[in-house]
Design an enzyme around this catalytic site. Sequence first.
Site, short mmCIF file in Angstrom:
data_model
loop_
_atom_site.label_atom_id
_atom_site.label_comp_id
_atom_site.label_asym_id
_atom_site.label_seq_id
_atom_site.Cartn_x
_atom_site.Cartn_y
_atom_site.Cartn_z
N TYR A 1 0.83 -1.20 0.00
CA TYR A 1 0.00 0.00 0.00
C TYR A 1 0.87 1.26 0.00
CZ TYR A 1 -3.46 -3.41 1.75
OH TYR A 1 -4.26 -4.51 1.92
N GLY B 1 -14.11 -6.69 2.70
CA GLY B 1 -15.16 -6.49 1.70
C GLY B 1 -16.57 -6.65 2.24
N ALA C 1 -19.16 -4.75 0.34
CA ALA C 1 -19.27 -5.05 -1.09
C ALA C 1 -19.15 -3.78 -1.93
CB ALA C 1 -20.56 -5.80 -1.41
N GLY D 1 -19.45 -0.84 -1.08
CA GLY D 1 -20.46 0.15 -0.71
C GLY D 1 -21.85 -0.17 -1.22
N LEU D 2 -21.99 -1.24 -2.00
CA LEU D 2 -23.29 -1.56 -2.61
C LEU D 2 -24.33 -1.96 -1.57
CD1 LEU D 2 -22.03 -3.59 -5.70
CD2 LEU D 2 -22.89 -1.24 -5.67
N LEU D 3 -23.89 -2.44 -0.42
CA LEU D 3 -24.83 -2.84 0.63
C LEU D 3 -25.14 -1.71 1.60
CD1 LEU D 3 -23.42 -6.41 1.41
CD2 LEU D 3 -25.56 -5.85 0.20
N LYS E 1 -24.65 2.75 -1.92
CA LYS E 1 -24.23 3.09 -3.28
C LYS E 1 -25.21 2.49 -4.29
CE LYS E 1 -19.32 4.05 -2.84
NZ LYS E 1 -17.96 3.75 -3.35
#
Length: 299
Positions: free
Chosen positions: A51, A198, A201, A203-205, A208
Amino acid sequence: MNYNQLGKSSIQVSQISFGCMSLGPDHTANATLLRRALDAGITFFDTADLYDKGGNEVTVGKALQGRRQEVVLATKVGSQWRPDGSGWDWNPRKTYMLQAIEQSLRRLQTDYIDLYQLHGGTLDDPIDETIEAFELLKEQGKIRAYGISSIRPSVIREYVRKSSIASVMMQYSLLDRRPEESCLELLHQHQISVLARGSYAQGLLVGKPAKPYLTYAPQQVEQAAAAIRQVADSLQQTAAEVTVGFVLAQPVIASAVLGIRTAEQLDDAIRSGQQVPLSTAQLQTLRRALSPNQYDQHR
């Protein structure tokens, strides 16, 4: 905040861990965030030499000076930056690992790492040599335990069979239930902890807009997010809390590694570590939202 034993090691980790990859370049802002997390009971911090070309380890090391004994520090090895900085190459060889840890120790300003993880892995790797390096570093007192960061069932099985790994870091969420089929029970049987990344996911959960994710179409992604919202509303919790609660319901998962960059994200993480576990009925509501997916490669 609850704390769990990491595999068969003597290490106790907070059930919410601070994924440091998302931190920016401002050392002062990072120190404020990391120390506030520690004050709230988050004791497990995960970084990697990859990173920011080692810069992430530097900022973590600066932030946690003076509080080393309160912290469980994890980093990763295996991604070797080219001298010209044009990219990195995979290198799990013993010679490189023994060199790389010295650089990580220097950047983190510590003389030992609690959890040293292989940052990937394939069946073509010199696995026995990699394990030799980890075991030597344990003998030398430079690491307390070691693990791998991998989603490949075939690689995970090899390390379960050949090594004394304490943990496997892998992706797991309501939208990525692949480990349920192939890995979670195996690791639980061998007393090897899972560190789940994760959880949101991408931000989908947690708010987003729906888009394709793994094998799921946007409509299916929205079904999962709607189930999260339904349970969250019934509990007067946030979607982030319920999303993490789903992950932590698996007994083999010792900690949910959450990427944190802002104070708001840290607030969500802290609340997630304080919640009451989801009930069986609530978990069933989430699991019924869509059929679980499975690995189609590296089985």
